[in-house]
Design an enzyme around this catalytic site. Sequence first.
Site, PDB file in Angstrom:
ATOM      1  N   GLU A   1       2.074   1.905  -3.435  1.00 38.64           N
ATOM      2  CA  GLU A   1       0.988   2.473  -4.248  1.00 38.64           C
ATOM      3  C   GLU A   1       0.947   3.996  -4.104  1.00 38.64           C
ATOM      4  OE1 GLU A   1      -3.318   3.696  -3.475  1.00 38.64           O
ATOM      5  OE2 GLU A   1      -3.067   1.588  -2.859  1.00 38.64           O
ATOM      6  N   HIS A   2       1.071   4.479  -2.878  1.00 42.16           N
ATOM      7  CA  HIS A   2       1.093   5.926  -2.648  1.00 42.16           C
ATOM      8  C   HIS A   2       2.311   6.583  -3.278  1.00 42.16           C
ATOM      9  CE1 HIS A   2      -2.011   6.996   0.563  1.00 42.16           C
ATOM     10  NE2 HIS A   2      -2.248   5.714   0.298  1.00 42.16           N
TER      11      HIS A   2
ATOM     12  N   HIS B   1       0.827  -1.210   0.000  1.00 42.55           N
ATOM     13  CA  HIS B   1       0.000   0.000   0.000  1.00 42.55           C
ATOM     14  C   HIS B   1       0.863   1.263   0.000  1.00 42.55           C
ATOM     15  CE1 HIS B   1      -2.307   3.142   2.286  1.00 42.55           C
ATOM     16  NE2 HIS B   1      -3.168   2.876   1.322  1.00 42.55           N
TER      17      HIS B   1
ATOM     18  N   GLU C   1      -4.239   7.843   7.330  1.00 46.24           N
ATOM     19  CA  GLU C   1      -5.194   6.886   6.769  1.00 46.24           C
ATOM     20  C   GLU C   1      -5.426   5.738   7.741  1.00 46.24           C
ATOM     21  OE1 GLU C   1      -5.945   4.373   2.608  1.00 46.24           O
ATOM     22  OE2 GLU C   1      -4.066   5.464   2.890  1.00 46.24           O
TER      23      GLU C   1
END
Length: 414
Positions: free
Chosen positions: A49-50, A46, A126
């Site tokens: 991905e950022h 993840h 997040e």
Amino acid sequence: MLKVKTYENGLTLVVKKMDGLLSVSAGILVKAGAANETDAEDGLSHFIEHMQFKGTDTKTAFEISDAFDRIGAQVNAFTAKELTCYYAKCTSDHTEETFSLLSDMFLNASYPEEEAEKEKGVVCEEINMNEDTPDDLCFDVLYNAIYGKKGYGRNILGSAKNVKGFTRADIENYKAKYYHPENIVVAFAGGIDFDLAERLTDKYFASLKRGGCVAPARSSEFSSGVATKKKKIEQTHFAIGFPSISRDDPLADAMQTFNGVFGGGMSSRLFQEVREKLGLAYSVYSYISSYEDCGNLVVYAGVNPAKAENALSAIGKCIDELKKDGISDDEFVRGREQMKSSLLFSQESTSAQMLMYGKEMLLSGREFDFRGRLDSINKVTKNDVEEAIERTFSSGKYAIGVVGNIDKNAKYSL
């Protein structure tokens, strides 16, 4: 019209032309997600991905977002248990510019240190947001209960401690393992000819070198039990998981038909019993989650803590009635029609088509056969659905994840 090309380096191109549309969705799908990670890598899929959005050798993070906005294109990405997807949607006349930008950020991300430190803060927020979203959090608690904190049980976001410690070397080592062409599918859907899609894919991806490794073995063993997380909130949120079927199981369509009857809509048994008849919950539903070698039926409800045991009892009653009496002819037809309409509605969305055809190729290694799928749904019988019910509940196994201001004396069972 569907066309597929497999390159010598192992990459696959999938193109679904949708006549009459003036938009295109393009996706780059990688067979790497949270279930691939080691403990040290927890959350890294993840975080990468950022970071893919945070600058390349020729563009800053702002210049990337500005370039997409200048041509009216939308760009995004998501990480799942088994894959990561980077995608964009644009008008057909901007397909080349859009795919050039998407490919640049995917292939040439530079991971500037200053951006990495800022993005660690963003991801930690997040994680905090997920902690403050109890309906999402209870699914994480449930999957930890079923599979532990590895493989399919991993939280996609990872821990804040891990995220804060990630380095550029961690990113590059992980990408070297999994971001190689045998693990990548490029997918287009919408108003695009195959020749253009092929030319663009040739330009940016044909020269990639084979390499990397396969995903580690993942435990698919289902563990029963109750896992709780105390939060000072008004409701008790719980998710109940049952062992179900893997992605390619012959009963897949029957299982989805059953889910429509059980908890997939406003006419479902769970909605009618728990919400409409008893007034115990505002939100109550079920869904099927299927992976390569396992799957789960999951039931969710958010209720007043004083009514949690009553809600669980009502859900248990719905299950007992299904096991004893099966479903009616009317319910069977309704559940099957819901599944058919969902498949047909997806034909009207370039994004849905891109993901449908791209994911099928990435995860199963085959072309998605729309006509065959529709035929398969039409061939589902009531007996198939009742076999799916038997498969789901016959073992008596289930796990529960609970989030809320939990009373230590409360009993969470069906």
